[in-house]
Design a protein around this motif. Structure first.
Motif, PDB file in Angstrom:
ATOM      1  N   TYR A  23      46.297-139.495  19.938  1.00 23.56           N
ATOM      2  CA  TYR A  23      46.594-138.661  18.786  1.00 23.56           C
ATOM      3  C   TYR A  23      46.028-139.371  17.560  1.00 23.56           C
ATOM      4  O   TYR A  23      46.060-140.600  17.470  1.00 23.56           O
ATOM      5  N   SER A  81      45.784-133.692  18.337  1.00 24.79           N
ATOM      6  CA  SER A  81      46.059-134.276  19.652  1.00 24.79           C
ATOM      7  C   SER A  81      44.767-134.741  20.328  1.00 24.79           C
ATOM      8  O   SER A  81      43.671-134.381  19.901  1.00 24.79           O
ATOM      9  N   TYR A 131      46.612-129.446  19.954  1.00 26.39           N
ATOM     10  CA  TYR A 131      47.693-129.500  18.965  1.00 26.39           C
ATOM     11  C   TYR A 131      47.126-129.987  17.648  1.00 26.39           C
ATOM     12  O   TYR A 131      46.522-131.054  17.572  1.00 26.39           O
ATOM     13  N   ASP A 170      48.446-130.071  13.468  1.00 30.80           N
ATOM     14  CA  ASP A 170      49.588-129.842  12.594  1.00 30.80           C
ATOM     15  C   ASP A 170      49.255-130.298  11.195  1.00 30.80           C
ATOM     16  O   ASP A 170      48.525-131.272  11.008  1.00 30.80           O
TER      17      ASP A 170
END
Length: 125
Positions: free
Chosen positions: A33, A52, A57, A59
């Motif tokens: 990550y 990720s 992923y 964010d």
């Protein structure tokens, strides 16, 4: 030895754009990550964006999600933060972080394994 080296900071006016880069050595970003955090003088370090290992992923902090874009180039072992429509409140030192693929709280600071030394962003209004 793992190193994360940020670059791209500078002095800009409100409304301008900047592109930050973080080059990693000693690790392969395809297995980690990656995130950007920032810290303004007198304030705690805060989450900005994370991605990720597989890029599935992504964010963002609410204050930046419609202005900033995080991306990763595993071949170049680089993570980038494109920052548009900069505001005065975006100023601070921006840090790149790397964490394992088991990170539980990407928005917190404690789970990240490696940190860069930061690059300074100053926004004048």
């Amino acid at each position: 030895q793992v190193r994360l080296v940020e670059s791209g900071g500078g002095l800009v006016q409100a409304g301008d754009s900047l592109r930050l880069s973080c080059v990693a050595s000693g690790i392969s970003l395809g297995g980690y990550y990656m995130a950007w955090f920032r810290q303004a003088p007198g304030k705690e370090r805060e989450f900005v964006a994370a991605i990720s290992p597989s890029d599935v992923y992504i964010d963002y902090a609410g204050s930046v999600h419609d202005r900033f874009t995080i991306s990763k180039n595993n071949g170049k072992n680089t993570v980038t933060l494109q920052m548009n429509m900069l505001k005065n409140e975006d100023k601070g030192a921006y840090y790149c972080a790397a964490g394992s693929n088991r990170i539980s709280n990407p928005r917190g600071t404690s789970d990240w394994l490696y940190w860069g030394k930061g690059t300074q962003v100053t926004v004048s209004s």
